[in-house]
Design an enzyme around this catalytic site. Structure first.
Site, PDB file in Angstrom:
ATOM      1  N   LYS A  55     -36.539 -31.269 -55.173  1.00  0.00           N
ATOM      2  CA  LYS A  55     -36.578 -31.601 -56.605  1.00  0.00           C
ATOM      3  C   LYS A  55     -37.507 -30.708 -57.430  1.00  0.00           C
ATOM      4  O   LYS A  55     -37.887 -31.064 -58.553  1.00  0.00           O
ATOM      5  CB  LYS A  55     -36.913 -33.074 -56.856  1.00  0.00           C
ATOM      6  CG  LYS A  55     -36.128 -34.064 -56.043  1.00  0.00           C
ATOM      7  CD  LYS A  55     -34.656 -33.758 -55.969  1.00  0.00           C
ATOM      8  CE  LYS A  55     -33.930 -34.026 -57.276  1.00  0.00           C
ATOM      9  NZ  LYS A  55     -32.496 -33.612 -57.129  1.00  0.00           N
ATOM     10  N   HIS A 115     -35.752 -26.712 -47.520  1.00  0.00           N
ATOM     11  CA  HIS A 115     -36.878 -27.471 -48.063  1.00  0.00           C
ATOM     12  C   HIS A 115     -38.023 -27.539 -47.039  1.00  0.00           C
ATOM     13  O   HIS A 115     -38.974 -28.299 -47.234  1.00  0.00           O
ATOM     14  CB  HIS A 115     -36.449 -28.903 -48.395  1.00  0.00           C
ATOM     15  CG  HIS A 115     -35.555 -29.037 -49.586  1.00  0.00           C
ATOM     16  ND1 HIS A 115     -35.724 -28.315 -50.738  1.00  0.00           N
ATOM     17  CD2 HIS A 115     -34.490 -29.855 -49.808  1.00  0.00           C
ATOM     18  CE1 HIS A 115     -34.786 -28.665 -51.607  1.00  0.00           C
ATOM     19  NE2 HIS A 115     -34.027 -29.587 -51.065  1.00  0.00           N
ATOM     20  N   SER A 145     -38.722 -37.081 -60.266  1.00  0.00           N
ATOM     21  CA  SER A 145     -37.384 -36.557 -59.991  1.00  0.00           C
ATOM     22  C   SER A 145     -36.920 -36.980 -58.591  1.00  0.00           C
ATOM     23  O   SER A 145     -35.761 -37.383 -58.396  1.00  0.00           O
ATOM     24  CB  SER A 145     -37.410 -35.034 -60.125  1.00  0.00           C
ATOM     25  OG  SER A 145     -36.135 -34.497 -59.901  1.00  0.00           O
TER      26      SER A 145
HETATM   27  P1  A3P Z   1     -35.069 -33.938 -63.099  1.00  0.00           P
HETATM   28  O1  A3P Z   1     -34.725 -35.002 -62.103  1.00  0.00           O
HETATM   29  O2  A3P Z   1     -36.507 -34.018 -63.546  1.00  0.00           O
HETATM   30  O3  A3P Z   1     -34.130 -33.879 -64.250  1.00  0.00           O
HETATM   31  P2  A3P Z   1     -33.515 -29.655 -57.123  1.00  0.00           P
HETATM   32  O4  A3P Z   1     -32.435 -28.722 -57.491  1.00  0.00           O
HETATM   33  O5  A3P Z   1     -34.663 -29.023 -56.405  1.00  0.00           O
HETATM   34  O6  A3P Z   1     -32.965 -30.866 -56.441  1.00  0.00           O
HETATM   35  O7  A3P Z   1     -34.190 -30.137 -58.486  1.00  0.00           O
HETATM   36  C1  A3P Z   1     -33.513 -30.963 -59.371  1.00  0.00           C
HETATM   37  C2  A3P Z   1     -34.315 -31.038 -60.645  1.00  0.00           C
HETATM   38  O8  A3P Z   1     -34.189 -29.796 -61.347  1.00  0.00           O
HETATM   39  C3  A3P Z   1     -33.816 -32.129 -61.585  1.00  0.00           C
HETATM   40  O9  A3P Z   1     -34.953 -32.540 -62.337  1.00  0.00           O
HETATM   41  C4  A3P Z   1     -32.827 -31.333 -62.420  1.00  0.00           C
HETATM   42  O10 A3P Z   1     -32.484 -31.938 -63.643  1.00  0.00           O
HETATM   43  C5  A3P Z   1     -33.621 -30.048 -62.623  1.00  0.00           C
HETATM   44  N1  A3P Z   1     -32.787 -28.917 -63.042  1.00  0.00           N
HETATM   45  C6  A3P Z   1     -31.634 -28.482 -62.491  1.00  0.00           C
HETATM   46  N2  A3P Z   1     -31.135 -27.454 -63.207  1.00  0.00           N
HETATM   47  C7  A3P Z   1     -31.982 -27.246 -64.238  1.00  0.00           C
HETATM   48  C8  A3P Z   1     -31.989 -26.337 -65.356  1.00  0.00           C
HETATM   49  N3  A3P Z   1     -31.027 -25.457 -65.556  1.00  0.00           N
HETATM   50  N4  A3P Z   1     -33.028 -26.427 -66.223  1.00  0.00           N
HETATM   51  C9  A3P Z   1     -34.019 -27.317 -66.045  1.00  0.00           C
HETATM   52  N5  A3P Z   1     -34.061 -28.205 -65.017  1.00  0.00           N
HETATM   53  C10 A3P Z   1     -33.045 -28.181 -64.126  1.00  0.00           C
END
Ligand code: A3P
Length: 310
Positions: A55, A115, A145
């Protein structure tokens, strides 16, 4: 079988994968059961690895990297869902193609995802001197998140209440272990290896600058037109609508976006909507102690004036 092709599989709505420990780090049991093969994974010298704590912005960086490698060609980046484009090396769900199998079937040059904390990284990545991109996110937003992700993702244990999850996260009793050990371990390794260490908050503050850093690290020079295209296609709003990037291709019985969408908020500072004053004080005290002896620092909010329009 890829995750997006598993509609027919029986899966109990309430069923979640069990977890167990690998070297003291919690992992879903199928990962524990195949740990020897994961540890012995053979990286290739031209592999590029994207490593993050869950996340922290993995999917965002994956999409940016694919766009850089494709020189802004959106059709190419839309060729498959993100989880099929980037093998997730330690990922294993019963009856589905594992991350290892996906990686082994993929022609070079491959871009892989993990991860794992650096202590559990299959040694061949560092032995082969692979390039590694690491992304870290401030722990308060990272925790929020991750909590919502546990709620919607049946491959992870149920998070319990927010209060219970807060305690589990602080104690490092979550899958992939302690946030502190993760971000610090990779930080300490970054100068001895080919590791580009990035921050989610920097990417929010100035995506252009961070995309340029990534392009330079990958070895691509991009003109302004391509750069602008990449900024557009990898913005939160565009990715949220993109079925090849937003995980909507995963059946709802595994990832239920109506509980919490994968592309949830994508902001810095959402923790303020979750942390109580008491939790925040407790967190800050603990953070202060655990980060006292490192040069690694985080931003927990952005000033409005710092955010670059996209
Ligand atoms: P939130 O849950 O705070 O919205 P991962 O890809 O490591 O699983 O992380 C997911 C997090 O990154 C989520 O955060 C998601 O919304 C955010 N995320 C994914 N794409 C993004 C983007 N283009 N800009 C900003 N945040 C992004």
């Amino acid at each position: 079988m890829a995750l997006s092709k598993m509609e027919g599989l029986e899966h109990d709505e309430g069923e979640r994968l069990a977890v167990d420990y690998v070297e003291g780090i919690l992992q879903p049991t199928p990962t524990c059961d195949t740990w020897v093969q994961i540890w012995n994974f053979q990286a290739r010298p031209d592999d590029l690895l994207i490593a993050t704590y869950p996340k922290a912005g993995t999917t965002w960086v994956q999409e940016i990297v694919d766009f850089i490698q494709s020189e802004g060609d959106a059709d190419r980046c839309h060729r498959a869902p993100i989880h099929d484009r980037f093998p997730f090396i330690e990922w294993k769900i019963p009856f589905l193609e594992s991350g290892l199998e996906q990686a082994e079937a993929m022609p070079s040059p491959r871009t892989l995802k993990t991860h794992l904390p650096i202590g559990l990284l299959p040694p061949s990545f560092l032995e082969k001197n692979c390039k590694i991109i690491y992304v870290a996110r401030n722990p308060k937003d990272n925790m929020v998140s991750y909590y919502h992700f546990h709620r919607m993702n049946k491959a992870l244990p149920a998070p319990g209440t927010w209060e219970e999850y807060f305690e589990s996260f602080l104690a490092g009793k979550v899958c992939w272990g302690s946030w502190y050990d993760h971000v610090r371990g990779w930080w300490d390794a970054k100068d001895q290896h080919r590791i580009l260490y990035l921050f989610y908050e920097d990417m929010k503050e100035n995506p252009k600058r961070e995309i340029q850093k990534l392009a330079e690290f990958i070895g691509k020079s991009l003109d302004d037109e391509i750069l602008d295209k990449i900024i557009h296609h990898t913005s939160f709003d565009v990715m949220k609508q993109n079925p090849m990037a937003n995980y909507s291709s995963v059946p709802a019985k595994f990832m239920n976006h109506s509980i919490s969408p994968f592309m949830r908020k994508g902001t810095v500072g959402d923790w303020k909507n979750h942390f109580t004053v008491a939790q925040n004080e407790r967190f800050d005290e603990d953070y202060g102690k655990r980060m006292a002896d490192t040069t690694l620092t985080f931003h927990f909010q952005l000033k409005k004036s710092q955010i670059q329009p996209v």
